[in-house]
Design a protein around this motif. Structure first.
Motif, PDB file in Angstrom:
ATOM      1  N   ASP A 196      -3.068   1.444  -2.200  1.00  0.00           N
ATOM      2  CA  ASP A 196      -2.927   1.464  -0.925  1.00  0.00           C
ATOM      3  C   ASP A 196      -1.284   1.122  -1.238  1.00  0.00           C
ATOM      4  O   ASP A 196      -0.407   0.288  -1.010  1.00  0.00           O
ATOM      5  CB  ASP A 196      -3.426   0.465  -0.013  1.00  0.00           C
ATOM      6  CG  ASP A 196      -2.643   0.381   1.464  1.00  0.00           C
ATOM      7  OD1 ASP A 196      -2.070   1.623   1.303  1.00  0.00           O
ATOM      8  OD2 ASP A 196      -2.938  -0.017   2.148  1.00  0.00           O
ATOM      9  N   ASP A 197      -0.204   2.874  -1.288  1.00  0.00           N
ATOM     10  CA  ASP A 197       0.903   2.376  -2.126  1.00  0.00           C
ATOM     11  C   ASP A 197       2.424   1.304  -1.202  1.00  0.00           C
ATOM     12  O   ASP A 197       2.579   1.080  -1.918  1.00  0.00           O
ATOM     13  CB  ASP A 197       1.466   4.197  -2.749  1.00  0.00           C
ATOM     14  CG  ASP A 197       0.891   3.641  -4.011  1.00  0.00           C
ATOM     15  OD1 ASP A 197       1.002   3.310  -5.181  1.00  0.00           O
ATOM     16  OD2 ASP A 197      -0.498   5.406  -3.783  1.00  0.00           O
ATOM     17  N   ASP A 198       1.866   1.751   0.331  1.00  0.00           N
ATOM     18  CA  ASP A 198       2.861   1.921   1.066  1.00  0.00           C
ATOM     19  C   ASP A 198       2.255   0.248   1.853  1.00  0.00           C
ATOM     20  O   ASP A 198       2.777   0.155   2.825  1.00  0.00           O
ATOM     21  CB  ASP A 198       2.531   2.602   2.309  1.00  0.00           C
ATOM     22  CG  ASP A 198       1.178   3.631   2.683  1.00  0.00           C
ATOM     23  OD1 ASP A 198       0.633   2.837   3.006  1.00  0.00           O
ATOM     24  OD2 ASP A 198       2.028   4.157   3.550  1.00  0.00           O
TER      25      ASP A 198
ATOM     26  N   TYR B  76       1.393   8.860   2.726  1.00  0.00           N
ATOM     27  CA  TYR B  76       1.211   7.411   1.684  1.00  0.00           C
ATOM     28  C   TYR B  76       1.793   6.856   1.035  1.00  0.00           C
ATOM     29  O   TYR B  76       1.926   5.024   1.099  1.00  0.00           O
ATOM     30  CB  TYR B  76       0.385   8.039   0.126  1.00  0.00           C
ATOM     31  CG  TYR B  76       0.581   8.347  -0.568  1.00  0.00           C
ATOM     32  CD1 TYR B  76       1.347   9.745  -0.947  1.00  0.00           C
ATOM     33  CD2 TYR B  76       1.027   7.134  -1.551  1.00  0.00           C
ATOM     34  CE1 TYR B  76       1.540   9.811  -2.263  1.00  0.00           C
ATOM     35  CE2 TYR B  76       2.010   8.155  -3.052  1.00  0.00           C
ATOM     36  CZ  TYR B  76       1.745   9.415  -3.490  1.00  0.00           C
ATOM     37  OH  TYR B  76       3.244   9.523  -4.405  1.00  0.00           O
TER      38      TYR B  76
ATOM     39  N   ASP C 128       0.244   0.174   3.983  1.00  0.00           N
ATOM     40  CA  ASP C 128      -0.486   0.443   5.564  1.00  0.00           C
ATOM     41  C   ASP C 128      -1.998  -0.042   6.045  1.00  0.00           C
ATOM     42  O   ASP C 128      -1.806   0.069   7.512  1.00  0.00           O
ATOM     43  CB  ASP C 128       0.544   1.493   5.745  1.00  0.00           C
ATOM     44  CG  ASP C 128      -0.584   2.329   5.540  1.00  0.00           C
ATOM     45  OD1 ASP C 128      -1.852   2.086   4.937  1.00  0.00           O
ATOM     46  OD2 ASP C 128      -0.558   3.960   6.379  1.00  0.00           O
TER      47      ASP C 128
ATOM     48  N   GLU D  72      -4.606   9.576   2.964  1.00  0.00           N
ATOM     49  CA  GLU D  72      -3.740   9.650   3.409  1.00  0.00           C
ATOM     50  C   GLU D  72      -3.508  10.933   3.444  1.00  0.00           C
ATOM     51  O   GLU D  72      -2.171  11.686   2.749  1.00  0.00           O
ATOM     52  CB  GLU D  72      -2.602   8.570   3.321  1.00  0.00           C
ATOM     53  CG  GLU D  72      -3.058   7.054   4.026  1.00  0.00           C
ATOM     54  CD  GLU D  72      -1.841   6.458   4.120  1.00  0.00           C
ATOM     55  OE1 GLU D  72      -0.611   7.190   4.744  1.00  0.00           O
ATOM     56  OE2 GLU D  72      -1.645   5.667   4.038  1.00  0.00           O
TER      57      GLU D  72
ATOM     58  N   VAL E 142      -4.286   1.734   5.101  1.00  0.00           N
ATOM     59  CA  VAL E 142      -4.857   2.481   4.088  1.00  0.00           C
ATOM     60  C   VAL E 142      -4.807   3.522   3.175  1.00  0.00           C
ATOM     61  O   VAL E 142      -4.040   3.091   3.024  1.00  0.00           O
ATOM     62  CB  VAL E 142      -4.060   3.832   5.814  1.00  0.00           C
ATOM     63  CG1 VAL E 142      -5.742   5.218   5.401  1.00  0.00           C
ATOM     64  CG2 VAL E 142      -4.885   3.789   7.789  1.00  0.00           C
ATOM     65  N   LEU E 143      -5.833   3.701   2.654  1.00  0.00           N
ATOM     66  CA  LEU E 143      -6.088   4.062   1.539  1.00  0.00           C
ATOM     67  C   LEU E 143      -5.193   4.819   1.129  1.00  0.00           C
ATOM     68  O   LEU E 143      -5.497   6.178   2.200  1.00  0.00           O
ATOM     69  CB  LEU E 143      -7.412   3.891   0.254  1.00  0.00           C
ATOM     70  CG  LEU E 143      -7.937   2.807   0.739  1.00  0.00           C
ATOM     71  CD1 LEU E 143      -9.542   2.618   0.060  1.00  0.00           C
ATOM     72  CD2 LEU E 143      -7.741   1.698   0.335  1.00  0.00           C
ATOM     73  N   THR E 144      -4.535   4.792  -0.178  1.00  0.00           N
ATOM     74  CA  THR E 144      -3.745   6.033  -0.005  1.00  0.00           C
ATOM     75  C   THR E 144      -4.423   7.598  -0.059  1.00  0.00           C
ATOM     76  O   THR E 144      -3.835   8.815   0.031  1.00  0.00           O
ATOM     77  CB  THR E 144      -2.819   5.907  -2.140  1.00  0.00           C
ATOM     78  OG1 THR E 144      -1.949   5.449  -1.542  1.00  0.00           O
ATOM     79  CG2 THR E 144      -2.318   7.406  -1.949  1.00  0.00           C
TER      80      THR E 144
HETATM   81 CA   LIG Z   1      -1.116   3.853   2.845  1.00  0.00          CA
END
Ligand SMILES: [Ca+2]
Ligand SMILES: [Ca+2]
Ligand SMILES: [Ca+2]
Ligand SMILES: [Ca+2]
Length: 318
Positions: free
Chosen positions: A219-221, A251, A223, A230, A225-227
């Motif tokens: 989840d790079d950002d 993402y 937030d 996104e 939500v898994l990348t």
């Molecule tokens: Ca994310």
């Protein structure tokens, strides 16, 4: 040296005419290059069978040593991980070895022509009647993601444990081009290397600043939500889904957090490199074409063959 061995061998063959059966210990094609040609056919149950001829030509003595092998085994494409590829050289058409002496120069086309050329003529031929052929195929898998295998063999998971398969997709990190399984290839996740090739974890891109660089963060950002999810167009590439171009891809933008529910990994490509076949023959009995002479070879090192790199594509199970 080769000439001497040939003469030695010729004397033994002549002697063998007397008793018809002899153990020969210096049957030496060791220093010669291995070449091969192959044809492919599909058998009745759709299995792809490759018909190989691996051969060595001694142009000084006009001799050849060649084995014919028909098999569905991936001898040039996959390591023989559960022991050598092994074939019976008994009296069958699928695998046998021939030792030939010619009346003139043999060139590399000789074994690869559909119709054997009229010359040179085979003066003597010995065909294997017993024995076994083993092929040990070795090679190194690599994802060519820019990180040396030794530095990505073990990667740290979210619990701080070192693992050989970070995303658990069945493809070890060393040849997984998307180590964290977020459908963004590792070489697009901002990895920074030290001068010795090792990974610089501090300098590598960490968009959400949680201490886990993007290439091992699913989840790079940050937030929630898994990348991989996104991915608005669900083409298995989160890199081409951007709501706000001033920030970047969704993402990498924690203000956009829509879960598109992607449940498929993208196609993975990896490579088998430095492929070497080590070919040995054991307990071979060669019989002359008139059936009167027998040559026995308890062990015979046929040689090593370097095969071209292989490209493998697969979609790991999600
Ligand atoms: Ca994310
Ligand atoms: Ca993996
Ligand atoms: Ca990734
Ligand atoms: Ca991170």
């Amino acid at each position: 040296m080769k000439k001497f061995l040939y003469l030695f061998f010729a004397v033994i063959v002549m002697e063998s005419c007397d008793d018809g059966d002899l153990i020969v210990t210096s049957f030496d094609f060791t220093d010669l290059d291995i070449n091969y040609c192959s044809t492919v056919n599909i058998d009745s149950d759709d299995t792809v069978i490759t018909n190989y001829i691996f051969y060595k030509i001694n142009s000084e003595t006009n001799e050849s040593l060649a084995f014919t092998l028909s098999t569905s085994d991936p001898i040039l494409e996959a390591p023989s991980t559960t022991g050598a590829y092994t074939y019976n050289l008994g009296n069958n058409a699928d695998s046998f070895i021939s030792y030939r002496i010619y009346n003139g120069t043999v060139d590399s086309d000789y074994f690869c022509s559909k119709i054997p050329p009229a010359s040179p003529v085979v003066n003597q031929e010995y065909i294997s009647d017993e024995g076994s052929l083993t092929i040990v195929t070795e090679g190194d898998y690599n994802d060519r993601d820019g990180i040396d295998s030794e530095y990505e063999m073990l990667l740290e998971d979210a619990d701080g444990n070192l693992t050989e398969d970070l995303d658990g997709d069945g493809i070890p990190n060393i040849y997984d081009f998307d180590d964290d399984g977020d459908n963004v290839p590792t070489n697009q996740e901002g990895v920074v290397l030290n001068t010795d090739g090792s990974i610089n974890y501090e300098e590598s891109l960490d968009t959400d600043g949680d201490g886990r660089p993007n290439f091992i963060d699913n989840d790079d950002d940050g937030d929630g939500v898994l990348t991989i999810n996104e991915d608005a167009d669900k083409d298995l590439n989160p890199n081409n889904d951007t709501t706000d171009i001033s920030v970047g891809q969704d993402y990498l933008n924690n203000n956009v957090s829509i879960d598109y529910g992607v449940t498929t990994y993208r196609i993975h490509t990896y490579y088998l490199e430095d492929i070497t076949l080590t070919i040995n023959i054991s307990n071979a009995v060669f019989v002359s074409d008139n059936g009167e002479e027998t040559i026995r070879q308890q062990t015979l090192f046929f040689g090593e063959y370097s095969a071209p790199d292989q490209t493998i594509t697969t979609t790991p199970a999600f």
